[in-house]
Scaffold this motif. Structure first.
Motif, PDB file in Angstrom:
ATOM      1  N   SER A  47      -2.010   2.375  15.238  1.00  0.00           N
ATOM      2  CA  SER A  47      -2.153   3.644  16.124  1.00  0.00           C
ATOM      3  C   SER A  47      -3.860   3.892  15.600  1.00  0.00           C
ATOM      4  O   SER A  47      -4.432   3.834  16.221  1.00  0.00           O
ATOM      5  N   THR A  99      10.754   1.826  10.379  1.00  0.00           N
ATOM      6  CA  THR A  99       9.558   2.334   9.170  1.00  0.00           C
ATOM      7  C   THR A  99       8.293   3.370  10.085  1.00  0.00           C
ATOM      8  O   THR A  99       8.093   2.472  11.270  1.00  0.00           O
ATOM      9  N   LYS A 100       8.115   4.354   9.796  1.00  0.00           N
ATOM     10  CA  LYS A 100       6.897   4.670  10.107  1.00  0.00           C
ATOM     11  C   LYS A 100       5.874   3.750  10.376  1.00  0.00           C
ATOM     12  O   LYS A 100       4.560   4.458  10.892  1.00  0.00           O
ATOM     13  N   ALA A 101       5.310   2.896   9.267  1.00  0.00           N
ATOM     14  CA  ALA A 101       4.521   2.040   8.437  1.00  0.00           C
ATOM     15  C   ALA A 101       3.810   1.342   9.928  1.00  0.00           C
ATOM     16  O   ALA A 101       2.037   1.849   9.947  1.00  0.00           O
ATOM     17  N   ASP A 158      11.168   5.622  19.004  1.00  0.00           N
ATOM     18  CA  ASP A 158      12.224   4.844  18.321  1.00  0.00           C
ATOM     19  C   ASP A 158      12.273   6.083  17.498  1.00  0.00           C
ATOM     20  O   ASP A 158      14.203   5.071  16.957  1.00  0.00           O
ATOM     21  N   GLY A 159      12.380   6.577  16.804  1.00  0.00           N
ATOM     22  CA  GLY A 159      12.916   7.687  15.856  1.00  0.00           C
ATOM     23  C   GLY A 159      14.433   8.893  16.884  1.00  0.00           C
ATOM     24  O   GLY A 159      15.160   8.974  15.657  1.00  0.00           O
ATOM     25  N   PHE A 176       3.759   1.564  13.114  1.00  0.00           N
ATOM     26  CA  PHE A 176       3.259   2.297  13.854  1.00  0.00           C
ATOM     27  C   PHE A 176       2.002   2.711  13.698  1.00  0.00           C
ATOM     28  O   PHE A 176       1.132   2.730  14.595  1.00  0.00           O
ATOM     29  N   VAL A 177       2.463   3.746  12.780  1.00  0.00           N
ATOM     30  CA  VAL A 177       1.040   4.514  11.857  1.00  0.00           C
ATOM     31  C   VAL A 177      -0.651   3.531  11.827  1.00  0.00           C
ATOM     32  O   VAL A 177      -1.529   3.634  12.549  1.00  0.00           O
ATOM     33  N   THR A 179       5.932   5.129  21.547  1.00  0.00           N
ATOM     34  CA  THR A 179       7.032   4.305  21.040  1.00  0.00           C
ATOM     35  C   THR A 179       7.829   4.564  19.433  1.00  0.00           C
ATOM     36  O   THR A 179       8.604   4.829  19.350  1.00  0.00           O
ATOM     37  N   TRP A 180       7.137   5.572  18.564  1.00  0.00           N
ATOM     38  CA  TRP A 180       7.399   5.562  17.403  1.00  0.00           C
ATOM     39  C   TRP A 180       8.288   6.550  17.710  1.00  0.00           C
ATOM     40  O   TRP A 180       9.377   6.961  16.581  1.00  0.00           O
ATOM     41  N   VAL A 181       7.782   8.062  18.283  1.00  0.00           N
ATOM     42  CA  VAL A 181       8.555   9.146  18.229  1.00  0.00           C
ATOM     43  C   VAL A 181      10.050   8.538  19.300  1.00  0.00           C
ATOM     44  O   VAL A 181      11.249   9.170  19.092  1.00  0.00           O
ATOM     45  N   VAL A 183       2.355   5.279  19.631  1.00  0.00           N
ATOM     46  CA  VAL A 183       2.594   6.598  19.240  1.00  0.00           C
ATOM     47  C   VAL A 183       4.277   7.402  19.393  1.00  0.00           C
ATOM     48  O   VAL A 183       4.963   8.389  19.149  1.00  0.00           O
TER      49      VAL A 183
END
Length: 66
Positions: A10, A2-4, A60-61, A6-7, A56-58, A54
């Motif tokens: 960040s 989930t993005k929570a 990972d998606g 990571f957001v 890493t989040w991108v 950010v």
């Protein structure tokens, strides 16, 4: 993932970078020049860390091709 997390990570890291940048400006205004470079460097490192979170989040998606 989930993005929570990571957001939140960040945003918190960027906020810390902003606070440290403000502290560096205050230190310079008050004449504590010997500390300005260290605090400013740490502020920049916080912004770089936020950008890497950010990225890493991108990454990972993205779909994994194995």
């Amino acid at each position: 993932m989930t993005k929570a997390p990571f957001v939140a990570m960040s945003v918190a890291t960027a906020a810390l970078g902003t606070a440290l940048g403000s502290l560096a400006l205050q230190l310079r205004a008050n004449g504590y020049e010997q500390y300005v470079e260290s605090v400013a460097t740490f502020s920049v490192l916080m912004y770089i860390t936020a950008a890497l979170v950010v990225v890493t989040w991108v990454r990972d998606g993205q779909t994994h091709s194995n």
